[in-house]
Motif scaffolding. Structure first.
Motif, PDB file in Angstrom:
ATOM      1  N   LYS A  41       0.818  -1.221   0.000  1.00 19.26           N
ATOM      2  CA  LYS A  41       0.000   0.000   0.000  1.00 19.26           C
ATOM      3  C   LYS A  41       0.847   1.264   0.000  1.00 19.26           C
ATOM      4  N   GLY A  60       2.181   4.742   9.147  1.00 21.40           N
ATOM      5  CA  GLY A  60       2.955   3.690   9.804  1.00 21.40           C
ATOM      6  C   GLY A  60       4.306   4.207  10.266  1.00 21.40           C
ATOM      7  N   ARG A  64       6.269   3.831  13.816  1.00 22.34           N
ATOM      8  CA  ARG A  64       7.637   3.309  13.829  1.00 22.34           C
ATOM      9  C   ARG A  64       8.565   4.287  14.568  1.00 22.34           C
ATOM     10  N   ARG A 111      12.793   1.421   9.232  1.00 21.31           N
ATOM     11  CA  ARG A 111      12.322   0.378   8.308  1.00 21.31           C
ATOM     12  C   ARG A 111      12.658  -1.037   8.760  1.00 21.31           C
ATOM     13  N   SER A 120       3.929  -1.946  15.823  1.00 28.99           N
ATOM     14  CA  SER A 120       2.668  -2.670  15.999  1.00 28.99           C
ATOM     15  C   SER A 120       2.321  -2.757  17.491  1.00 28.99           C
ATOM     16  N   GLY A 149      -2.289   3.561   5.855  1.00 31.46           N
ATOM     17  CA  GLY A 149      -2.133   3.065   7.230  1.00 31.46           C
ATOM     18  C   GLY A 149      -3.088   1.935   7.529  1.00 31.46           C
ATOM     19  N   ASP A 204      -2.673  -6.222  14.859  1.00 35.54           N
ATOM     20  CA  ASP A 204      -3.241  -4.998  14.276  1.00 35.54           C
ATOM     21  C   ASP A 204      -4.759  -5.089  14.090  1.00 35.54           C
ATOM     22  N   ARG A 207      -6.780  -5.594  18.019  1.00 39.76           N
ATOM     23  CA  ARG A 207      -6.714  -4.613  19.122  1.00 39.76           C
ATOM     24  C   ARG A 207      -8.071  -3.911  19.219  1.00 39.76           C
TER      25      ARG A 207
END
Ligand code: DC
Length: 244
Positions: A41, A60, A64, A111, A120, A149, A204, A207
């Motif tokens: 994506k 994301g 991170r 990364r 995550s 995302g 993911d 939750r």
């Protein structure tokens, strides 16, 4: 990562018509692309943004960065209040495709698989998600935004003009990641990558706050048998169609 595409175009528009600078954010188009890890994506979203001359938000990368900064400062990925406080103080800069954290280039560090796992984990905490909300909203600028995302369509930009749920099977995604690592000359174990991805998918999507999900009003884009170009075409087509 939250790189930006089409920045100059946005600035020009506002210069041509000053009233545009006070435009209500809901009038600024957003294309929201959600999906699981390693679905591609990010690549698709970035290309769509480039093609349209729109800004680009890789949400994301923000999670991170929180995970990376926490690790550097000895804060546990489970310590929600400390993580939320840390998130408020982060000094993040997105610079020409690179990411700076407190002035240091961390483009590579964000990364790594380890940071992805941490992202995550920190993303499970509602406090961290809330602390990142304003920053994400600030990317909604003229002439438009492509955001990728897990909760772009459901929570961050629920009024997005176009919503896409981009996915592929866990096996396809693991294979793509495996090839990427080999191409970079890194060691890779397919079985381990697949297990990691499945664990991350589960965390993911299970939750309680802003889980990964396909919104009812999002178009499903399954990319197992698609090229990146086909996927980009699908998204732009969906966007153009809803404008009519
Ligand atoms: O897209 P990514 O692999 O860079 O995201 C890393 C992690 O961040 C992902 O496993 C879950 C979290 N994340 C999230 O919870 N919400 C988002 N909008 C983006 C990412």
């Amino acid at each position: 990562m939250a790189k930006e595409a089409g920045k100059s175009k946005g600035e020009n528009l506002a210069q041509v018509d000053p009233s545009l600078s006070t435009l209500h954010p809901s009038l600024i188009p957003v294309i929201a692309i959600d999906g699981p890890s390693a679905s591609g994506k990010g690549t698709v979203a970035q290309r769509v943004a480039n093609q349209l001359g729109y800004h680009y938000l890789d949400s994301g990368a923000l999670y991170r960065l929180v995970a990376l900064a926490a690790r550097q400062r000895g804060i546990s990925w489970q310590d929600a209040p400390a993580l939320a406080a840390l998130t408020q103080t982060l000094n993040i800069q997105f610079d020409n495709g690179g990411i700076l954290l407190d002035g240091t280039d961390v483009s590579e560090d964000v990364r790594t698989e380890q940071t992805g796992k941490g992202a995550s984990e920190v993303a499970v905490h509602p406090e961290v998600r809330a602390a990142l909300l304003d920053l994400q909203h600030s990317f909604r600028r003229l002439p438009g935004l492509v955001a990728d995302g897990r909760d772009m369509a459901s929570v961050v930009f629920p009024d997005a003009q176009t919503k896409i749920y981009l996915t592929a099977s866990a096996e396809t995604r693991a294979e793509r990641r495996y090839k990427q690592l080999l191409e970079k000359g890194m060691q890779a174990d397919f079985g381990e990558i697949l297990r990691d991805l499945q664990q991350r998918d589960a965390r993911d999507s299970q939750r309680s706050t802003a889980p990964l999900q396909q919104c009812r009003d999002a178009s499903l884009l399954e990319t197992d048998h698609m090229t990146i170009e086909d996927a980009v075409h699908f998204v732009i087509n969906a966007y153009e169609l809803q404008k009519k």
